[in-house]
Design a protein around this motif. Structure first.
Motif, PDB file in Angstrom:
ATOM      1  N   UNK A  89     -64.152  34.078 -39.569  1.00  0.00           N
ATOM      2  CA  UNK A  89     -65.433  34.759 -39.470  1.00  0.00           C
ATOM      3  C   UNK A  89     -65.752  34.939 -37.991  1.00  0.00           C
ATOM      4  N   UNK A  90     -66.046  36.173 -37.598  1.00  0.00           N
ATOM      5  CA  UNK A  90     -66.355  36.463 -36.199  1.00  0.00           C
ATOM      6  C   UNK A  90     -67.782  35.991 -35.909  1.00  0.00           C
ATOM      7  N   UNK A  91     -67.917  35.115 -34.929  1.00  0.00           N
ATOM      8  CA  UNK A  91     -69.210  34.497 -34.623  1.00  0.00           C
ATOM      9  C   UNK A  91     -70.308  35.513 -34.316  1.00  0.00           C
ATOM     10  N   UNK A  92     -70.010  36.516 -33.520  1.00  0.00           N
ATOM     11  CA  UNK A  92     -71.035  37.451 -33.049  1.00  0.00           C
ATOM     12  C   UNK A  92     -71.624  38.306 -34.161  1.00  0.00           C
ATOM     13  N   UNK A  93     -70.853  38.542 -35.232  1.00  0.00           N
ATOM     14  CA  UNK A  93     -71.340  39.405 -36.316  1.00  0.00           C
ATOM     15  C   UNK A  93     -71.550  38.648 -37.621  1.00  0.00           C
ATOM     16  N   UNK A  94     -70.934  37.483 -37.752  1.00  0.00           N
ATOM     17  CA  UNK A  94     -71.002  36.739 -39.008  1.00  0.00           C
ATOM     18  C   UNK A  94     -70.141  37.334 -40.101  1.00  0.00           C
ATOM     19  N   UNK A  95     -69.251  38.265 -39.744  1.00  0.00           N
ATOM     20  CA  UNK A  95     -68.413  38.940 -40.737  1.00  0.00           C
ATOM     21  C   UNK A  95     -67.055  38.251 -40.854  1.00  0.00           C
ATOM     22  N   UNK A  96     -66.627  38.085 -42.092  1.00  0.00           N
ATOM     23  CA  UNK A  96     -65.334  37.469 -42.377  1.00  0.00           C
ATOM     24  C   UNK A  96     -64.261  38.545 -42.505  1.00  0.00           C
ATOM     25  N   UNK A  97     -63.015  38.131 -42.301  1.00  0.00           N
ATOM     26  CA  UNK A  97     -61.887  39.051 -42.476  1.00  0.00           C
ATOM     27  C   UNK A  97     -60.669  38.287 -42.945  1.00  0.00           C
ATOM     28  N   UNK A  98     -59.773  39.040 -43.556  1.00  0.00           N
ATOM     29  CA  UNK A  98     -58.395  38.609 -43.797  1.00  0.00           C
ATOM     30  C   UNK A  98     -57.514  39.788 -43.409  1.00  0.00           C
ATOM     31  N   UNK A  99     -56.395  39.501 -42.766  1.00  0.00           N
ATOM     32  CA  UNK A  99     -55.490  40.557 -42.314  1.00  0.00           C
ATOM     33  C   UNK A  99     -54.062  40.036 -42.351  1.00  0.00           C
ATOM     34  N   UNK A 100     -53.152  40.848 -42.828  1.00  0.00           N
ATOM     35  CA  UNK A 100     -51.753  40.448 -42.858  1.00  0.00           C
ATOM     36  C   UNK A 100     -51.139  40.577 -41.473  1.00  0.00           C
ATOM     37  N   UNK A 101     -50.151  39.713 -41.204  1.00  0.00           N
ATOM     38  CA  UNK A 101     -49.447  39.772 -39.922  1.00  0.00           C
ATOM     39  C   UNK A 101     -47.963  39.518 -40.110  1.00  0.00           C
ATOM     40  N   UNK A 102     -47.216  39.961 -39.110  1.00  0.00           N
ATOM     41  CA  UNK A 102     -45.813  39.584 -38.932  1.00  0.00           C
ATOM     42  C   UNK A 102     -45.681  39.203 -37.465  1.00  0.00           C
ATOM     43  N   UNK A 103     -45.091  38.060 -37.209  1.00  0.00           N
ATOM     44  CA  UNK A 103     -44.800  37.617 -35.848  1.00  0.00           C
ATOM     45  C   UNK A 103     -43.284  37.600 -35.697  1.00  0.00           C
ATOM     46  N   UNK A 104     -42.793  38.316 -34.711  1.00  0.00           N
ATOM     47  CA  UNK A 104     -41.360  38.436 -34.491  1.00  0.00           C
ATOM     48  C   UNK A 104     -40.996  37.639 -33.241  1.00  0.00           C
ATOM     49  N   UNK A 105     -40.194  36.611 -33.410  1.00  0.00           N
ATOM     50  CA  UNK A 105     -39.830  35.699 -32.331  1.00  0.00           C
ATOM     51  C   UNK A 105     -38.376  35.881 -31.922  1.00  0.00           C
ATOM     52  N   UNK A 106     -38.123  35.711 -30.643  1.00  0.00           N
ATOM     53  CA  UNK A 106     -36.773  35.601 -30.105  1.00  0.00           C
ATOM     54  C   UNK A 106     -36.679  34.229 -29.449  1.00  0.00           C
ATOM     55  N   UNK A 107     -35.640  33.494 -29.779  1.00  0.00           N
ATOM     56  CA  UNK A 107     -35.441  32.167 -29.209  1.00  0.00           C
ATOM     57  C   UNK A 107     -34.133  32.122 -28.437  1.00  0.00           C
ATOM     58  N   UNK A 108     -34.099  31.262 -27.446  1.00  0.00           N
ATOM     59  CA  UNK A 108     -32.878  31.008 -26.681  1.00  0.00           C
ATOM     60  C   UNK A 108     -32.804  29.508 -26.450  1.00  0.00           C
ATOM     61  N   UNK A 109     -31.699  28.921 -26.835  1.00  0.00           N
ATOM     62  CA  UNK A 109     -31.508  27.471 -26.692  1.00  0.00           C
ATOM     63  C   UNK A 109     -32.658  26.690 -27.317  1.00  0.00           C
ATOM     64  N   UNK A 110     -33.137  27.162 -28.476  1.00  0.00           N
ATOM     65  CA  UNK A 110     -34.170  26.449 -29.220  1.00  0.00           C
ATOM     66  C   UNK A 110     -35.586  26.628 -28.702  1.00  0.00           C
ATOM     67  N   UNK A 111     -35.778  27.509 -27.717  1.00  0.00           N
ATOM     68  CA  UNK A 111     -37.123  27.754 -27.194  1.00  0.00           C
ATOM     69  C   UNK A 111     -37.512  29.219 -27.395  1.00  0.00           C
ATOM     70  N   UNK A 112     -38.806  29.446 -27.630  1.00  0.00           N
ATOM     71  CA  UNK A 112     -39.319  30.799 -27.800  1.00  0.00           C
ATOM     72  C   UNK A 112     -39.330  31.487 -26.436  1.00  0.00           C
ATOM     73  N   UNK A 113     -38.660  32.640 -26.353  1.00  0.00           N
ATOM     74  CA  UNK A 113     -38.686  33.424 -25.117  1.00  0.00           C
ATOM     75  C   UNK A 113     -39.524  34.689 -25.285  1.00  0.00           C
TER      76      UNK A 113
END
Length: 132
Positions: A89-113
């Protein structure tokens, strides 16, 4: 050693305090983090401090009960995708939301680059608009 998918999963599936520490540990010092164009925090940030200040601190202070809950992870070598839903819920407006996402990660030697966000920003922007 943890798989790349396990590294990413660990940054989502923990207590709020653990998530920050796990992300800090998982990020390479010069990691780039891109929030999608059209998203309120759009831009590319480099390194944990810049990412924390420009994204996570703002989420923590501008939203009530903001969550990013991943439900699916896909791994292909050094690339991991996390799919899920944002909510809050956004504090300034009091309005709630739901939104889909995709996060695309690239890793090198076990760390996020690199992380790139794909999101239904229209749902988020509606919550920010007091007239919508």
């Amino acid at each position: 050693m943890a798989s790349n998918k396990d590294v990413i999963r660990g940054t989502y599936e923990a207590s709020p305090a653990q998530k920050g520490e796990r992300l800090r540990a998982a990020l390479a010092p010069d990691a780039t983090w891109t929030e999608a164009a059209g998203f309120p925090y759009a831009g590319t940030y480099v390194g944990f401090d810049a990412i924390a200040a420009n994204v996570f601190q703002r989420l923590a202070t501008e939203w009530i009960d903001y969550r990013a809950e991943a439900h699916t992870y896909l791994e292909d070598g050094d690339h991991v995708a996390a799919f899920g839903v944002y909510s809050g819920t956004y504090r300034a407006t009091g309005k709630a939301m739901t939104a889909t996402f995709a996060h695309l990660y690239t890793l090198k030697d076990g760390q996020i680059v690199r992380m790139e966000q794909v999101v239904d920003s229209a749902m988020v922007l509606r919550a920010l608009d007091p007239g919508a």
